[in-house]
Scaffold this motif. Structure first.
Motif, PDB file in Angstrom:
ATOM      1  N   LEU A  11      42.189 -38.619 -49.833  1.00  0.00           N
ATOM      2  CA  LEU A  11      43.340 -37.789 -49.845  1.00  0.00           C
ATOM      3  C   LEU A  11      42.728 -36.147 -49.801  1.00  0.00           C
ATOM      4  CD1 LEU A  11      46.144 -36.901 -49.042  1.00  0.00           C
ATOM      5  CD2 LEU A  11      46.653 -36.901 -51.770  1.00  0.00           C
ATOM      6  N   LYS A  12      42.049 -36.358 -50.688  1.00  0.00           N
ATOM      7  CA  LYS A  12      41.355 -34.774 -50.995  1.00  0.00           C
ATOM      8  C   LYS A  12      40.933 -34.133 -49.493  1.00  0.00           C
ATOM      9  CE  LYS A  12      40.982 -34.359 -56.264  1.00  0.00           C
ATOM     10  NZ  LYS A  12      39.971 -33.985 -56.946  1.00  0.00           N
ATOM     11  N   LYS A  13      40.167 -35.664 -49.167  1.00  0.00           N
ATOM     12  CA  LYS A  13      38.872 -35.222 -47.921  1.00  0.00           C
ATOM     13  C   LYS A  13      39.568 -35.189 -46.485  1.00  0.00           C
ATOM     14  CE  LYS A  13      35.163 -37.859 -50.529  1.00  0.00           C
ATOM     15  NZ  LYS A  13      34.866 -39.242 -50.169  1.00  0.00           N
ATOM     16  N   ALA A  14      40.814 -35.402 -46.525  1.00  0.00           N
ATOM     17  CA  ALA A  14      41.739 -35.632 -45.315  1.00  0.00           C
ATOM     18  C   ALA A  14      41.659 -34.309 -44.619  1.00  0.00           C
ATOM     19  CB  ALA A  14      43.299 -36.322 -45.487  1.00  0.00           C
ATOM     20  N   PRO A  15      42.265 -34.115 -43.548  1.00  0.00           N
ATOM     21  CA  PRO A  15      41.584 -32.330 -42.748  1.00  0.00           C
ATOM     22  C   PRO A  15      42.791 -32.104 -43.821  1.00  0.00           C
ATOM     23  CG  PRO A  15      42.167 -34.150 -41.200  1.00  0.00           C
ATOM     24  CD  PRO A  15      42.080 -34.992 -42.085  1.00  0.00           C
ATOM     25  N   ALA A  16      43.385 -31.032 -43.100  1.00  0.00           N
ATOM     26  CA  ALA A  16      44.529 -29.636 -43.860  1.00  0.00           C
ATOM     27  C   ALA A  16      45.852 -30.110 -42.840  1.00  0.00           C
ATOM     28  CB  ALA A  16      44.302 -28.926 -43.656  1.00  0.00           C
ATOM     29  N   ALA A  17      46.084 -30.671 -41.875  1.00  0.00           N
ATOM     30  CA  ALA A  17      47.011 -30.250 -40.571  1.00  0.00           C
ATOM     31  C   ALA A  17      47.546 -31.687 -41.795  1.00  0.00           C
ATOM     32  CB  ALA A  17      46.380 -31.351 -39.446  1.00  0.00           C
ATOM     33  N   VAL A  18      47.278 -32.908 -42.184  1.00  0.00           N
ATOM     34  CA  VAL A  18      47.920 -33.974 -42.944  1.00  0.00           C
ATOM     35  C   VAL A  18      48.767 -33.414 -43.619  1.00  0.00           C
ATOM     36  CG1 VAL A  18      48.329 -35.996 -44.064  1.00  0.00           C
ATOM     37  CG2 VAL A  18      46.143 -35.798 -42.132  1.00  0.00           C
ATOM     38  N   ALA A  19      47.880 -32.598 -45.228  1.00  0.00           N
ATOM     39  CA  ALA A  19      48.889 -32.210 -46.235  1.00  0.00           C
ATOM     40  C   ALA A  19      49.951 -30.626 -45.659  1.00  0.00           C
ATOM     41  CB  ALA A  19      48.099 -31.231 -46.571  1.00  0.00           C
ATOM     42  N   GLN A  20      49.938 -30.214 -44.075  1.00  0.00           N
ATOM     43  CA  GLN A  20      51.018 -29.083 -43.736  1.00  0.00           C
ATOM     44  C   GLN A  20      51.273 -29.768 -43.247  1.00  0.00           C
ATOM     45  OE1 GLN A  20      48.737 -26.472 -41.119  1.00  0.00           O
ATOM     46  NE2 GLN A  20      48.919 -24.676 -42.550  1.00  0.00           N
ATOM     47  N   ILE A  21      52.519 -31.306 -43.087  1.00  0.00           N
ATOM     48  CA  ILE A  21      53.584 -31.320 -42.821  1.00  0.00           C
ATOM     49  C   ILE A  21      54.333 -31.395 -43.664  1.00  0.00           C
ATOM     50  CG2 ILE A  21      54.499 -34.139 -41.679  1.00  0.00           C
ATOM     51  CD1 ILE A  21      51.958 -34.597 -41.273  1.00  0.00           C
ATOM     52  N   ALA A  22      54.325 -32.025 -44.387  1.00  0.00           N
ATOM     53  CA  ALA A  22      55.267 -31.280 -46.449  1.00  0.00           C
ATOM     54  C   ALA A  22      55.753 -30.019 -45.857  1.00  0.00           C
ATOM     55  CB  ALA A  22      54.930 -31.651 -47.087  1.00  0.00           C
ATOM     56  N   GLY A  23      55.329 -28.770 -45.637  1.00  0.00           N
ATOM     57  CA  GLY A  23      55.878 -27.912 -45.460  1.00  0.00           C
ATOM     58  C   GLY A  23      55.769 -27.070 -44.166  1.00  0.00           C
ATOM     59  N   ALA A  24      55.801 -28.197 -43.297  1.00  0.00           N
ATOM     60  CA  ALA A  24      56.312 -27.348 -41.723  1.00  0.00           C
ATOM     61  C   ALA A  24      57.782 -26.686 -41.349  1.00  0.00           C
ATOM     62  CB  ALA A  24      56.089 -28.413 -40.402  1.00  0.00           C
ATOM     63  N   PRO A  25      57.114 -25.727 -41.310  1.00  0.00           N
ATOM     64  CA  PRO A  25      59.082 -24.667 -40.393  1.00  0.00           C
ATOM     65  C   PRO A  25      59.385 -24.881 -39.827  1.00  0.00           C
ATOM     66  CG  PRO A  25      56.770 -23.726 -39.165  1.00  0.00           C
ATOM     67  CD  PRO A  25      55.871 -24.966 -39.797  1.00  0.00           C
ATOM     68  N   ARG A  26      61.006 -25.665 -39.380  1.00  0.00           N
ATOM     69  CA  ARG A  26      61.643 -26.665 -38.899  1.00  0.00           C
ATOM     70  C   ARG A  26      61.389 -26.295 -37.304  1.00  0.00           C
ATOM     71  NH1 ARG A  26      65.107 -29.653 -41.751  1.00  0.00           N
ATOM     72  NH2 ARG A  26      64.448 -29.457 -44.317  1.00  0.00           N
ATOM     73  N   GLU A  27      62.066 -27.214 -36.596  1.00  0.00           N
ATOM     74  CA  GLU A  27      62.173 -26.691 -35.300  1.00  0.00           C
ATOM     75  C   GLU A  27      64.028 -25.863 -34.675  1.00  0.00           C
ATOM     76  OE1 GLU A  27      60.472 -28.432 -32.623  1.00  0.00           O
ATOM     77  OE2 GLU A  27      58.474 -28.745 -34.071  1.00  0.00           O
ATOM     78  N   LYS A  28      63.733 -25.520 -33.505  1.00  0.00           N
ATOM     79  CA  LYS A  28      64.843 -25.374 -33.072  1.00  0.00           C
ATOM     80  C   LYS A  28      65.616 -26.532 -32.622  1.00  0.00           C
ATOM     81  CE  LYS A  28      67.649 -22.193 -30.195  1.00  0.00           C
ATOM     82  NZ  LYS A  28      67.600 -20.758 -29.663  1.00  0.00           N
ATOM     83  N   GLU A  29      67.011 -27.109 -32.995  1.00  0.00           N
ATOM     84  CA  GLU A  29      67.084 -28.592 -32.491  1.00  0.00           C
ATOM     85  C   GLU A  29      68.694 -28.330 -31.540  1.00  0.00           C
ATOM     86  OE1 GLU A  29      68.163 -31.542 -35.171  1.00  0.00           O
ATOM     87  OE2 GLU A  29      66.450 -30.179 -36.911  1.00  0.00           O
ATOM     88  N   ILE A  30      68.191 -27.924 -30.401  1.00  0.00           N
ATOM     89  CA  ILE A  30      69.659 -27.498 -29.515  1.00  0.00           C
ATOM     90  C   ILE A  30      69.907 -29.214 -28.532  1.00  0.00           C
ATOM     91  CG2 ILE A  30      70.173 -25.244 -30.065  1.00  0.00           C
ATOM     92  CD1 ILE A  30      68.172 -24.880 -27.590  1.00  0.00           C
ATOM     93  N   ASP A  31      71.108 -29.331 -27.914  1.00  0.00           N
ATOM     94  CA  ASP A  31      71.395 -30.157 -26.755  1.00  0.00           C
ATOM     95  C   ASP A  31      70.623 -29.433 -25.429  1.00  0.00           C
ATOM     96  OD1 ASP A  31      73.225 -28.093 -26.245  1.00  0.00           O
ATOM     97  OD2 ASP A  31      74.672 -30.194 -26.515  1.00  0.00           O
ATOM     98  N   ALA A  32      70.986 -29.865 -24.319  1.00  0.00           N
ATOM     99  CA  ALA A  32      70.673 -29.080 -23.176  1.00  0.00           C
ATOM    100  C   ALA A  32      71.688 -28.384 -22.264  1.00  0.00           C
ATOM    101  CB  ALA A  32      71.074 -30.691 -21.770  1.00  0.00           C
ATOM    102  N   GLN A  33      73.193 -28.283 -23.238  1.00  0.00           N
ATOM    103  CA  GLN A  33      74.139 -26.988 -23.130  1.00  0.00           C
ATOM    104  C   GLN A  33      73.276 -26.411 -23.355  1.00  0.00           C
ATOM    105  OE1 GLN A  33      75.449 -30.884 -23.541  1.00  0.00           O
ATOM    106  NE2 GLN A  33      75.637 -30.389 -21.126  1.00  0.00           N
ATOM    107  N   GLY A  34      72.568 -25.719 -24.782  1.00  0.00           N
ATOM    108  CA  GLY A  34      72.024 -25.180 -25.682  1.00  0.00           C
ATOM    109  C   GLY A  34      72.747 -24.789 -27.074  1.00  0.00           C
ATOM    110  N   ARG A  35      73.772 -26.142 -26.977  1.00  0.00           N
ATOM    111  CA  ARG A  35      74.643 -26.365 -28.583  1.00  0.00           C
ATOM    112  C   ARG A  35      73.652 -26.709 -29.570  1.00  0.00           C
ATOM    113  NH1 ARG A  35      79.376 -29.056 -25.654  1.00  0.00           N
ATOM    114  NH2 ARG A  35      77.214 -31.031 -25.651  1.00  0.00           N
ATOM    115  N   ALA A  36      74.082 -26.833 -30.633  1.00  0.00           N
ATOM    116  CA  ALA A  36      73.909 -27.711 -31.452  1.00  0.00           C
ATOM    117  C   ALA A  36      74.693 -28.076 -31.655  1.00  0.00           C
ATOM    118  CB  ALA A  36      72.556 -26.373 -33.206  1.00  0.00           C
TER     119      ALA A  36
END
Length: 160
Positions: A11-36
Motif C-alpha cells: 500500500l505504501k508503494k502503491a501510486p498516489a492515485a489509488v490513495a486519492q480515491i477516498a478524498g476525490a471531489p464529488r461530481e455533478k449528478e444531473i440527468d438528460a433534462q439537466g435536473r438533479a
C-alpha cells in the motif's frame, strides 16, 4: 480495483492515485433534462425531488407550495436549503410526496431539496451538512404497548 494490494508494505508503494480515491471531489449528478434528483425522508413521508435551474417555483404534488403547505412554518422549512446556500429564486423544484402528515412531508421535501442541491452543485454540500439538512431525521412515533393507554401512558389508577 485494477491492482490487488495484499499488505501494508504494498500500500505504501502503491501510486498516489489509488490513495486519492477516498478524498476525490464529488461530481455533478444531473440527468438528460439537466435536473438533479434526490429522495428525502422524514417520519413516514417520502419525497421524490427534482431540482433544475429556474425562477424559484416550487411544485409539490402538482400544486404550488403555497397551496399544498398552507402553514408559513412549513413553507419556511422548505426554503431553508436555499437560504443557507444563498440560491433563492435560482432553482425550480418539482416534488412528489407520499405518506405521513404535512409536517413530515415538509421535512421530507426539505431533505430532498438539500440532497438534490448538493448533487447539482457539489460545492454546497459542506453548507448543507453543517446545517444538518443532509442527515435524515430518524425520529419516528413510538409504538403503543399492550397494557398501556399509549406508548408510555398508563391507564388511570383506581383505588376502589
Amino acid at each position: 480495483m485494477a491492482t490487488e494490494l495484499s499488505s501494508f508494505a504494498e500500500l505504501k508503494k502503491a501510486p498516489a492515485a489509488v490513495a486519492q480515491i477516498a478524498g476525490a471531489p464529488r461530481e455533478k449528478e444531473i440527468d438528460a433534462q439537466g435536473r438533479a434528483y434526490a429522495t428525502g425522508r422524514r417520519k413516514n413521508a417520502v419525497a421524490r425531488v427534482w431540482v433544475k435551474p429556474g425562477t424559484g417555483k416550487i411544485i409539490v404534488n402538482g400544486r404550488d407550495q403555497t397551496i399544498y403547505f398552507a402553514r408559513p412554518t412549513q413553507r419556511m422549512m422548505i426554503q431553508q436549503p436555499f437560504d443557507v446556500s444563498q440560491r433563492n429564486g435560482q432553482f425550480d423544484v418539482i416534488a412528489t410526496v407520499s405518506g405521513g402528515g404535512l409536517s413530515g412531508q415538509a421535512g421530507a421535501v426539505r431533505h430532498g431539496i438539500a440532497q438534490a442541491l448538493s448533487k447539482f452543485e457539489p460545492g454546497l454540500r459542506g453548507a448543507m451538512k453543517t446545517n444538518g439538512f443532509l442527515t435524515r431525521d430518524s425520529r419516528v412515533v413510538e409504538r403503543k404497548k399492550y397494557g398501556r393507554a399509549g406508548a408510555r401512558r398508563r391507564f388511570q389508577f383506581s383505588k376502589r
